[in-house]
Design a protein around this motif. Structure first.
Motif, PDB file in Angstrom:
ATOM      1  N   ARG A   5      17.482  12.305  28.185  1.00 17.16           N
ATOM      2  CA  ARG A   5      17.726  10.888  27.917  1.00 17.16           C
ATOM      3  C   ARG A   5      18.375  10.208  29.123  1.00 17.16           C
ATOM      4  NH1 ARG A   5      18.820   9.301  22.763  1.00 17.16           N
ATOM      5  NH2 ARG A   5      18.779   7.254  23.707  1.00 17.16           N
ATOM      6  N   THR A   6      19.218  10.972  29.855  1.00 17.94           N
ATOM      7  CA  THR A   6      19.879  10.407  31.024  1.00 17.94           C
ATOM      8  C   THR A   6      18.846   9.919  32.022  1.00 17.94           C
ATOM      9  OG1 THR A   6      21.665  11.951  30.727  1.00 17.94           O
ATOM     10  CG2 THR A   6      21.518  10.894  32.874  1.00 17.94           C
ATOM     11  N   TRP A   9      16.987   6.713  31.005  1.00 19.05           N
ATOM     12  CA  TRP A   9      17.799   5.506  31.167  1.00 19.05           C
ATOM     13  C   TRP A   9      17.923   5.161  32.646  1.00 19.05           C
ATOM     14  CZ3 TRP A   9      22.412   4.220  33.489  1.00 19.05           C
ATOM     15  CH2 TRP A   9      22.961   2.987  33.101  1.00 19.05           C
ATOM     16  N   ASP A  43      19.986  -5.482  31.488  1.00 18.24           N
ATOM     17  CA  ASP A  43      21.322  -5.271  32.052  1.00 18.24           C
ATOM     18  C   ASP A  43      21.264  -5.750  33.496  1.00 18.24           C
ATOM     19  OD1 ASP A  43      22.039  -3.814  29.746  1.00 18.24           O
ATOM     20  OD2 ASP A  43      21.367  -1.936  30.657  1.00 18.24           O
ATOM     21  N   PRO A  53      25.492   2.528  38.981  1.00 21.14           N
ATOM     22  CA  PRO A  53      26.090   1.855  37.819  1.00 21.14           C
ATOM     23  C   PRO A  53      25.916   2.656  36.541  1.00 21.14           C
ATOM     24  CG  PRO A  53      23.979   0.878  38.314  1.00 21.14           C
ATOM     25  CD  PRO A  53      24.212   1.925  39.363  1.00 21.14           C
ATOM     26  N   MET A  54      26.380   3.900  36.583  1.00 23.54           N
ATOM     27  CA  MET A  54      26.268   4.744  35.384  1.00 23.54           C
ATOM     28  C   MET A  54      27.483   5.638  35.228  1.00 23.54           C
ATOM     29  SD  MET A  54      23.055   6.914  36.882  1.00 23.54           S
ATOM     30  CE  MET A  54      22.848   7.900  35.414  1.00 23.54           C
ATOM     31  N   TRP A  55      27.748   5.999  33.955  1.00 28.00           N
ATOM     32  CA  TRP A  55      28.935   6.807  33.633  1.00 28.00           C
ATOM     33  C   TRP A  55      28.983   8.088  34.473  1.00 28.00           C
ATOM     34  CZ3 TRP A  55      26.393   6.672  28.230  1.00 28.00           C
ATOM     35  CH2 TRP A  55      26.621   5.440  27.623  1.00 28.00           C
ATOM     36  N   GLU A  56      27.827   8.637  34.774  1.00 27.57           N
ATOM     37  CA  GLU A  56      27.765   9.954  35.410  1.00 27.57           C
ATOM     38  C   GLU A  56      28.157   9.948  36.886  1.00 27.57           C
ATOM     39  OE1 GLU A  56      25.413   8.509  33.629  1.00 27.57           O
ATOM     40  OE2 GLU A  56      24.756   9.868  32.038  1.00 27.57           O
ATOM     41  N   ASN A 108      25.310  -7.161  29.914  1.00 29.02           N
ATOM     42  CA  ASN A 108      24.273  -6.637  29.005  1.00 29.02           C
ATOM     43  C   ASN A 108      23.787  -7.792  28.138  1.00 29.02           C
ATOM     44  OD1 ASN A 108      26.678  -4.172  28.611  1.00 29.02           O
ATOM     45  ND2 ASN A 108      24.743  -3.662  29.560  1.00 29.02           N
ATOM     46  N   ARG A 110      22.116  -8.908  24.968  1.00 27.36           N
ATOM     47  CA  ARG A 110      21.800  -8.314  23.668  1.00 27.36           C
ATOM     48  C   ARG A 110      21.765  -9.384  22.585  1.00 27.36           C
ATOM     49  NH1 ARG A 110      21.289  -4.997  26.990  1.00 27.36           N
ATOM     50  NH2 ARG A 110      22.106  -2.872  27.115  1.00 27.36           N
ATOM     51  N   LYS A 112      22.487  -9.033  19.523  1.00 25.87           N
ATOM     52  CA  LYS A 112      23.644  -8.932  18.624  1.00 25.87           C
ATOM     53  C   LYS A 112      24.911  -9.523  19.258  1.00 25.87           C
ATOM     54  CE  LYS A 112      24.417  -4.272  20.370  1.00 25.87           C
ATOM     55  NZ  LYS A 112      24.174  -2.849  20.259  1.00 25.87           N
ATOM     56  N   LYS A 115      27.385  -8.809  26.452  1.00 26.13           N
ATOM     57  CA  LYS A 115      28.633  -8.183  26.907  1.00 26.13           C
ATOM     58  C   LYS A 115      28.772  -8.352  28.409  1.00 26.13           C
ATOM     59  CE  LYS A 115      27.178  -4.471  24.809  1.00 26.13           C
ATOM     60  NZ  LYS A 115      26.976  -3.086  24.368  1.00 26.13           N
ATOM     61  N   TRP A 119      33.962  -2.546  35.513  1.00 28.51           N
ATOM     62  CA  TRP A 119      34.179  -1.093  35.470  1.00 28.51           C
ATOM     63  C   TRP A 119      35.239  -0.684  36.484  1.00 28.51           C
ATOM     64  CZ3 TRP A 119      29.373   2.503  34.682  1.00 28.51           C
ATOM     65  CH2 TRP A 119      28.656   2.080  33.529  1.00 28.51           C
ATOM     66  N   ARG A 158      29.943   8.274  21.789  1.00 28.44           N
ATOM     67  CA  ARG A 158      30.197   7.535  20.557  1.00 28.44           C
ATOM     68  C   ARG A 158      29.098   7.824  19.517  1.00 28.44           C
ATOM     69  NH1 ARG A 158      28.039   1.431  21.931  1.00 28.44           N
ATOM     70  NH2 ARG A 158      25.939   2.127  22.365  1.00 28.44           N
TER      71      ARG A 158
HETATM   72  P1  M7G Z   1      24.611   0.094  26.305  1.00 26.58           P
HETATM   73  O1  M7G Z   1      23.509  -0.559  27.037  1.00 26.58           O
HETATM   74  O2  M7G Z   1      25.879   0.223  27.029  1.00 26.58           O
HETATM   75  O3  M7G Z   1      24.942  -0.658  24.942  1.00 26.58           O
HETATM   76  O4  M7G Z   1      24.199   1.550  25.856  1.00 26.58           O
HETATM   77  P2  M7G Z   1      24.036  -1.314  23.791  1.00 26.58           P
HETATM   78  O5  M7G Z   1      24.297  -0.467  22.598  1.00 26.58           O
HETATM   79  O6  M7G Z   1      24.573  -2.681  23.638  1.00 26.58           O
HETATM   80  O7  M7G Z   1      22.611  -1.329  24.230  1.00 26.58           O
HETATM   81  C1  M7G Z   1      23.002   1.804  25.175  1.00 26.58           C
HETATM   82  C2  M7G Z   1      22.481   3.163  25.543  1.00 26.58           C
HETATM   83  O8  M7G Z   1      22.046   3.150  26.901  1.00 26.58           O
HETATM   84  C3  M7G Z   1      23.495   4.290  25.470  1.00 26.58           C
HETATM   85  O9  M7G Z   1      23.656   4.821  24.184  1.00 26.58           O
HETATM   86  C4  M7G Z   1      22.875   5.291  26.428  1.00 26.58           C
HETATM   87  O10 M7G Z   1      21.812   5.970  25.805  1.00 26.58           O
HETATM   88  C5  M7G Z   1      22.302   4.383  27.504  1.00 26.58           C
HETATM   89  N1  M7G Z   1      23.270   4.206  28.590  1.00 26.58           N
HETATM   90  C6  M7G Z   1      24.052   3.149  28.839  1.00 26.58           C
HETATM   91  N2  M7G Z   1      24.822   3.394  29.926  1.00 26.58           N
HETATM   92  C7  M7G Z   1      25.778   2.471  30.525  1.00 26.58           C
HETATM   93  C8  M7G Z   1      24.517   4.632  30.377  1.00 26.58           C
HETATM   94  C9  M7G Z   1      24.994   5.427  31.464  1.00 26.58           C
HETATM   95  O11 M7G Z   1      25.854   5.043  32.258  1.00 26.58           O
HETATM   96  N3  M7G Z   1      24.427   6.637  31.583  1.00 26.58           N
HETATM   97  C10 M7G Z   1      23.471   7.097  30.708  1.00 26.58           C
HETATM   98  N4  M7G Z   1      22.988   8.319  30.861  1.00 26.58           N
HETATM   99  N5  M7G Z   1      23.019   6.370  29.674  1.00 26.58           N
HETATM  100  C11 M7G Z   1      23.538   5.144  29.508  1.00 26.58           C
END
Ligand code: M7G
Length: 175
Positions: A5-6, A9, A43, A53-56, A108, A110, A112, A115, A119, A158
């Motif tokens: 999944r990583t 995305w 986004d 721009p990712m958590w990893e 983001n 969205r 709903k 956002k 960071w 989460r």
């Molecule tokens: P979101 O876009 O932050 O929020 O995350 P949303 O619920 O308003 O759309 C949605 C999904 O995008 C997450 O559950 C992850 O599957 C994926 N995702 C988002 N971010 C910021 C990351 C990231 O930094 N790394 C990875 N691997 N997936 C992410």
């Protein structure tokens, strides 16, 4: 096959442009589409060179974000304003030394509720993150809204849709 999944995305991320000065920022900012003009699900990221721009990314892995949620009924009035003020605070170096702790800015889009987020590198540095939050709160004139600081690690594992924030800023404690 589709199980990483990583990767899926990350594959959707595209580098649009880079800048390395205030002048450079203005020359590209004029060509940015305002967030309200982006389509649902989009986004948009403005990050320091070298940080994905990712958590990893190693610069984000211990970090978190100041999150400003935009009420969908106030989107027209607030979304573009929040985003532009956030970028101006960043390039205008309003965070002083604490700015070194900032990795980038995210919006983001969205249905709903949009956002806007900033960071930062280390979610355990409460004092630094608190100060950054206060500057942001003022810069965006958040006033009757709240800002939450969420740890990326919590967001990435989460199950429900809300993450318990580490810090909350509201009109009562934003000064
Ligand atoms: P979101 O876009 O932050 O929020 O995350 P949303 O619920 O308003 O759309 C949605 C999904 O995008 C997450 O559950 C992850 O599957 C994926 N995702 C988002 N971010 C910021 C990351 C990231 O930094 N790394 C990875 N691997 N997936 C992410």
């Amino acid at each position: 096959m589709g199980s990483d999944r990583t990767k899926d995305w990350e594959d959707c991320l595209r580098r649009v442009t880079t800048f390395d000065s205030i002048e450079g920022f203005w020359s590209v900012a004029n060509h940015f589409i305002q967030p309200s003009g982006l389509s649902w699900g989009s986004d948009f990221y403005v990050f320091r060179e070298g940080i994905k721009p990712m958590w990893e990314d190693e610069q984000n892995v211990k970090g978190g974000r100041w999150l400003v949620m935009v009420d969908k009924h106030k989107r027209q009035q607030l979304l573009d304003h929040y985003w532009m003020e956030m970028l101006l605070a960043l390039v205008g170096e309003q965070f002083g030394h604490d700015g070194e702790e900032i990795c980038g800015a995210v919006v983001n889009i969205r249905q709903k509720g949009d956002k806007v987020a900033l960071w930062t590198r280390d979610a355990t540095k409460d004092a630094v993150n608190y100060r950054i939050g206060q500057v942001l709160y003022q810069a965006l004139s958040v006033k009757d809204n709240v800002m939450r600081y969420e740890v990326h690690k919590d967001a990435s594992v989460r199950t429900g849709s809300m993450v318990k924030p580490r810090i909350v800023l509201s009109a009562a404690n934003s000064q």
